[in-house]
Motif scaffolding. Structure first.
Motif, mmCIF file in Angstrom:
data_model
loop_
_atom_site.group_PDB
_atom_site.id
_atom_site.type_symbol
_atom_site.label_atom_id
_atom_site.label_comp_id
_atom_site.label_asym_id
_atom_site.label_seq_id
_atom_site.Cartn_x
_atom_site.Cartn_y
_atom_site.Cartn_z
ATOM 1 N N THR A 72 0.854 -1.187 0.000
ATOM 2 C CA THR A 72 0.000 0.000 0.000
ATOM 3 C C THR A 72 0.890 1.237 0.000
ATOM 4 O OG1 THR A 72 -0.126 0.015 2.428
ATOM 5 C CG2 THR A 72 -1.895 -1.114 1.238
ATOM 6 N N GLY A 73 0.427 2.271 -0.660
ATOM 7 C CA GLY A 73 1.183 3.512 -0.704
ATOM 8 C C GLY A 73 0.932 4.287 -1.971
ATOM 9 N N ARG A 74 1.957 4.903 -2.462
ATOM 10 C CA ARG A 74 1.877 5.825 -3.607
ATOM 11 C C ARG A 74 2.304 5.115 -4.889
ATOM 12 N NH1 ARG A 74 6.234 9.829 -4.985
ATOM 13 N NH2 ARG A 74 5.332 11.439 -6.344
ATOM 14 N N ALA A 75 1.664 5.471 -5.994
ATOM 15 C CA ALA A 75 2.048 4.972 -7.313
ATOM 16 C C ALA A 75 2.649 6.113 -8.121
ATOM 17 C CB ALA A 75 0.849 4.388 -8.045
ATOM 18 N N THR A 76 3.773 5.843 -8.759
ATOM 19 C CA THR A 76 4.405 6.798 -9.652
ATOM 20 C C THR A 76 4.488 6.174 -11.041
ATOM 21 O OG1 THR A 76 6.549 5.956 -8.890
ATOM 22 C CG2 THR A 76 5.744 7.985 -7.873
ATOM 23 N N TYR A 77 4.993 6.945 -11.999
ATOM 24 C CA TYR A 77 5.181 6.386 -13.339
ATOM 25 C C TYR A 77 6.629 6.565 -13.755
ATOM 26 C CZ TYR A 77 5.505 10.933 -15.700
ATOM 27 O OH TYR A 77 5.914 12.174 -16.119
ATOM 28 N N TRP A 92 4.547 1.824 -15.783
ATOM 29 C CA TRP A 92 5.228 2.265 -17.006
ATOM 30 C C TRP A 92 4.289 3.149 -17.832
ATOM 31 C CZ3 TRP A 92 4.578 1.572 -22.343
ATOM 32 C CH2 TRP A 92 5.657 2.034 -23.122
ATOM 33 N N GLY A 93 4.729 4.377 -18.099
ATOM 34 C CA GLY A 93 3.974 5.296 -18.955
ATOM 35 C C GLY A 93 2.982 6.154 -18.184
ATOM 36 N N LYS A 94 3.042 7.460 -18.434
ATOM 37 C CA LYS A 94 2.149 8.378 -17.733
ATOM 38 C C LYS A 94 0.680 8.096 -18.037
ATOM 39 C CE LYS A 94 3.157 12.833 -17.536
ATOM 40 N NZ LYS A 94 3.257 14.286 -17.873
ATOM 41 N N SER A 95 0.370 7.733 -19.275
ATOM 42 C CA SER A 95 -1.034 7.494 -19.641
ATOM 43 C C SER A 95 -1.616 6.312 -18.866
ATOM 44 C CB SER A 95 -1.174 7.251 -21.146
ATOM 45 O OG SER A 95 -0.455 6.093 -21.541
ATOM 46 N N ASN A 96 -0.784 5.299 -18.599
ATOM 47 C CA ASN A 96 -1.262 4.162 -17.818
ATOM 48 C C ASN A 96 -1.506 4.556 -16.364
ATOM 49 O OD1 ASN A 96 -1.195 2.011 -19.849
ATOM 50 N ND2 ASN A 96 0.999 2.353 -19.847
ATOM 51 N N LEU A 97 -0.639 5.389 -15.821
ATOM 52 C CA LEU A 97 -0.874 5.889 -14.470
ATOM 53 C C LEU A 97 -2.154 6.716 -14.408
ATOM 54 C CD1 LEU A 97 1.331 7.081 -11.722
ATOM 55 C CD2 LEU A 97 -0.135 8.840 -12.696
ATOM 56 N N GLN A 98 -2.379 7.529 -15.429
ATOM 57 C CA GLN A 98 -3.585 8.364 -15.440
ATOM 58 C C GLN A 98 -4.850 7.527 -15.565
ATOM 59 O OE1 GLN A 98 -2.442 11.025 -18.624
ATOM 60 N NE2 GLN A 98 -1.487 12.479 -17.206
ATOM 61 N N VAL A 118 -5.173 4.587 -14.122
ATOM 62 C CA VAL A 118 -5.376 4.135 -12.746
ATOM 63 C C VAL A 118 -5.952 5.265 -11.888
ATOM 64 C CG1 VAL A 118 -4.231 3.317 -10.653
ATOM 65 C CG2 VAL A 118 -3.579 2.386 -12.881
ATOM 66 N N ALA A 119 -5.449 6.470 -12.092
ATOM 67 C CA ALA A 119 -5.908 7.616 -11.307
ATOM 68 C C ALA A 119 -7.328 8.019 -11.661
ATOM 69 C CB ALA A 119 -4.970 8.804 -11.527
ATOM 70 N N GLY A 120 -7.770 7.709 -12.902
ATOM 71 C CA GLY A 120 -9.068 8.195 -13.359
ATOM 72 C C GLY A 120 -9.034 9.685 -13.610
ATOM 73 N N ASN A 121 -7.840 10.193 -13.958
ATOM 74 C CA ASN A 121 -7.633 11.622 -14.113
ATOM 75 C C ASN A 121 -6.556 11.841 -15.167
ATOM 76 O OD1 ASN A 121 -6.895 14.319 -13.884
ATOM 77 N ND2 ASN A 121 -6.971 14.346 -11.649
ATOM 78 N N THR A 122 -6.889 12.547 -16.223
ATOM 79 C CA THR A 122 -5.953 12.715 -17.342
ATOM 80 C C THR A 122 -4.847 13.716 -17.059
ATOM 81 O OG1 THR A 122 -7.425 14.374 -18.328
ATOM 82 C CG2 THR A 122 -7.691 12.083 -19.059
ATOM 83 N N THR A 123 -4.861 14.343 -15.878
ATOM 84 C CA THR A 123 -3.783 15.276 -15.532
ATOM 85 C C THR A 123 -2.920 14.753 -14.385
ATOM 86 O OG1 THR A 123 -5.166 16.509 -13.960
ATOM 87 C CG2 THR A 123 -5.203 17.237 -16.270
#
Length: 298
Positions: A196-201, A263-269, A271-276
């Motif tokens: 559990t914690g923070r996700a980065t890209y 891997w990849g900012k778009s994949n993180l976004q 997961v976030a449900g947020n394109t920014t």
């Protein structure tokens, strides 16, 4: 020694985004700064001296950490969940309670800060200035850097990855990052890892087994959740939206202030449900122990 960072909620701001009121300055103990100005990129020269290529030092640090620290994070089972989804949520919740009790009792290992090596590059979040990633010089990657090519320790990790042990011996937990917000627990009862914690890209071309990185690949913490096979799916859950995703362990990294690296900012976004979004503050991941992964010991 545990790093203590004192945080105070800023009046008028939501609990999901607050200002940590500690000053951020150049490191005096030769450790990597946890926060810099948003978008900062720095490198270390042959004398292990910091060279700022972009950005600079920040006086104050902004954090997106919004976890509830006084109790385990329990996810409600949605009414439309399938039987399989419900079982998975219930399992994760059960393991999360065990992990919380371990943490509460102080039964965890405090992970040391990342080592500094000549040529390594450190990248900070474009919005918050939080420490996102460490990249190491890698002549085998077209970009010249990779997440996994940390000097010295790679041979040790390769040797460890070849040790296949069939029987679990006990639970082990590690903590690291800002306010120890990243918690990884190996649970013997289920022979699994729960983080559990923070996700980065991150960016790059190849993973830690010379594989080409692609969408829905991720990196796990190379010292505690290492594999060169990655032969178990990783269930990744955004704890703030309760949305789940299936990722594949395709790389490993230092993950200095994250529980998982996507891997990849778009994949993180996604997961976030947020394109920014540039990071996701509250995630949980689960996977069975990889076949080439040894049982952790304290």
């Amino acid at each position: 020694m545990k790093r203590k960072l004192y945080a105070f909620l800023v009046a008028g701001m939501s609990a999901s985004f607050f200002l940590n009121s500690f000053e951020v300055s150049a490191s005096e103990d030769n450790t990597i700064p946890l926060n810099m100005l948003p978008g900062t990129v720095l490198k270390y020269d042959d004398n292990l001296q910091m060279v700022i290529e972009k950005g600079g030092h920040a006086k104050f640090a902004v954090s997106q950490d919004s976890r509830r620290l006084d109790r385990p994070y329990i996810v409600n089972v949605p009414e439309d969940a399938t039987e399989e989804e419900a079982r998975q949520i219930e399992l994760e919740n059960k393991l999360a309670i065990k992990a919380f009790e371990m943490s509460k009792e102080g039964n965890y290992i405090q992970a040391p800060p990342p080592k500094i090596y000549p040529g390594m590059k450190v990248v900070y979040d474009e919005v918050t200035g939080e420490l996102n990633n460490i990249y190491y010089v890698d002549e085998n990657d077209p970009s010249g850097y990779s997440l996994h090519n940390e000097p010295v320790t790679e041979r040790e990790l390769n040797e460890q990855s070849r040790q296949v042990i069939q029987a679990a011996t006990g639970d082990v937990q590690w903590k690291w990052g800002t306010n120890n917000r990243n918690v990884l627990t190996y649970q013997a009862s289920d022979d699994s890892f729960l983080g559990t914690g923070r996700a980065t890209y991150y960016t790059g071309t190849t993973g830690n087994r010379d594989n080409k990185l692609k969408n829905y690949d991720c990196a796990t913490q190379k010292k505690y959740d290492y594999s060169k096979k990655g032969d178990k799916d990783i269930t990744l859950r955004n704890l703030d939206t309760n949305k789940t995703f299936t990722f594949y362990q395709a790389d490993v990294g230092t993950l200095p202030d994250a529980i998982i690296d996507i891997w990849g900012k778009s994949n993180l976004q996604t997961v976030a449900g947020n394109t920014t979004a540039t990071s996701v503050p509250n995630v949980r991941y689960y996977h069975k122990r990889f076949s080439d992964q040894s049982i952790p010991t304290k």
